[in-house]
Design a protein around this motif. Sequence first.
Motif, PDB file in Angstrom:
ATOM      1  N   MET A   1       0.922  -1.378   0.127  1.00 11.39           N
ATOM      2  CA  MET A   1       0.012  -0.067  -0.101  1.00 11.39           C
ATOM      3  C   MET A   1       0.930   1.246  -0.087  1.00 11.39           C
ATOM      4  O   MET A   1       1.899   1.182   0.378  1.00 11.39           O
ATOM      5  N   LEU A   2       0.189   2.425  -0.472  1.00  8.61           N
ATOM      6  CA  LEU A   2       0.699   3.536  -0.340  1.00  8.61           C
ATOM      7  C   LEU A   2       0.297   4.297   0.832  1.00  8.61           C
ATOM      8  O   LEU A   2      -1.194   4.384   0.881  1.00  8.61           O
ATOM      9  N   ALA A   3       0.811   4.878   1.743  1.00  8.81           N
ATOM     10  CA  ALA A   3       0.056   5.752   2.743  1.00  8.81           C
ATOM     11  C   ALA A   3      -0.063   7.109   2.411  1.00  8.81           C
ATOM     12  O   ALA A   3       0.915   7.820   2.017  1.00  8.81           O
ATOM     13  N   ILE A   4      -1.431   7.558   2.075  1.00  6.42           N
ATOM     14  CA  ILE A   4      -1.653   8.835   1.421  1.00  6.42           C
ATOM     15  C   ILE A   4      -1.664   9.933   2.495  1.00  6.42           C
ATOM     16  O   ILE A   4      -2.795   9.753   3.145  1.00  6.42           O
ATOM     17  N   SER A   5      -0.946  10.765   2.746  1.00  3.17           N
ATOM     18  CA  SER A   5      -1.237  11.834   3.760  1.00  3.17           C
ATOM     19  C   SER A   5      -1.635  13.062   3.365  1.00  3.17           C
ATOM     20  O   SER A   5      -2.100  13.988   4.231  1.00  3.17           O
ATOM     21  N   ALA A   6      -1.824  13.256   2.176  1.00  8.01           N
ATOM     22  CA  ALA A   6      -2.478  14.502   1.478  1.00  8.01           C
ATOM     23  C   ALA A   6      -3.191  14.089   0.261  1.00  8.01           C
ATOM     24  O   ALA A   6      -2.724  13.597  -0.759  1.00  8.01           O
ATOM     25  N   LEU A   7      -4.835  14.262   0.071  1.00  4.23           N
ATOM     26  CA  LEU A   7      -5.399  13.724  -1.007  1.00  4.23           C
ATOM     27  C   LEU A   7      -6.299  15.043  -1.087  1.00  4.23           C
ATOM     28  O   LEU A   7      -6.768  15.858  -0.121  1.00  4.23           O
ATOM     29  N   ARG A   8      -6.575  15.250  -2.672  1.00  3.98           N
ATOM     30  CA  ARG A   8      -7.393  16.593  -2.884  1.00  3.98           C
ATOM     31  C   ARG A   8      -8.501  16.091  -3.928  1.00  3.98           C
ATOM     32  O   ARG A   8      -8.529  15.207  -4.556  1.00  3.98           O
ATOM     33  N   ALA A   9      -9.621  16.624  -3.757  1.00  2.78           N
ATOM     34  CA  ALA A   9     -10.863  16.737  -4.872  1.00  2.78           C
ATOM     35  C   ALA A   9     -11.454  18.072  -4.949  1.00  2.78           C
ATOM     36  O   ALA A   9     -11.701  18.527  -3.988  1.00  2.78           O
ATOM     37  N   ALA A  10     -11.429  18.376  -6.327  1.00  4.62           N
ATOM     38  CA  ALA A  10     -12.136  19.630  -6.622  1.00  4.62           C
ATOM     39  C   ALA A  10     -11.133  20.789  -5.909  1.00  4.62           C
ATOM     40  O   ALA A  10     -11.832  21.958  -5.437  1.00  4.62           O
TER      41      ALA A  10
END
Length: 305
Positions: free
Chosen positions: A276-285
């Motif tokens: 897995m990738l640990a995602i610490s910042a995700l954005r939408a719109a």
Amino acid sequence: MGAPRAVVFGYHNVGVRCIKVLLAGGVDIALVVTHEDSPTENLWFESVASLCREEGIPYITPSDARAPELLAQVQAATPDMLFSFYYRHMLPASILEVAPAYNMHGSLLPQFRGRAPVNWAVLHGATETGATLHEMTVKPDAGAIVAQTAVPILPDDTAFEVFGKVTVAAEQTLWGVLPALLDGTAPRLLNDLRQGGYFGGRKPEDGRVDWKLPAQQVYNLHRAVAPPYPGAFTEVNNVIYIIEKARLSKRSAGSLPPGLAVVDNCIFGVCGDGRMLAISALRAAGEPVSAQQLQASLTARVSTH
């Protein structure tokens, strides 16, 4: 003998730094050819046009490198040499015939010839890249190598971080070889086109994540296009999520299917090899997405299937 005269085709940070090297080395820059900044592009880099205004250097921003009037302007400048530093258009043979021409390329030629060399190097998991000054020919990135400087690509470096190193490598490369270039003693080393490969430009759509791929490949894609580039992205319920920051995780995905997931109130990207990738910042719109918001979206997707 007066100072050697040059016409410079330049853009971006590499253009700015290398023009400064030429000025420091006593080169008379008769004309700079650069680009109009695009209103649709994220301009995270320095401006060649601004530098020219500060230094009092004449500059132009033609839209077509093949225009007859551009050739006439280059000829009128009577340069002893031409330089191209991250200029985005191919220079035609008619311009290359005006004076000896040199290009600064953002890789260790013959590796990663063509467009977006830093992004491609990161995408392919390369552990080093650099900057190469080479003679310009009509065929891109094919002329003899004059000088090059290597920089490391560390396992978690993004393309943006590597580009910073390559910019310094370009400055060092030009600074080191400029005296020899000006007195005619610079080396001409074989650029063996049987090695390496040629790569085209990249579009934002090329950042779409295929979660069935192994985690290292997905991570390399993220690093290659992480902001300020457009970013690796994935789609859930017709919402596009852009991965801003991520690292390879030591946790196993267990029975989770490939794609975005929320585990212990943290966001992960589950890949095809069970890592897995640990995602610490995700954005939408354009807005940050929390683990809770993503969980609600994932739950809604499950309930509609």
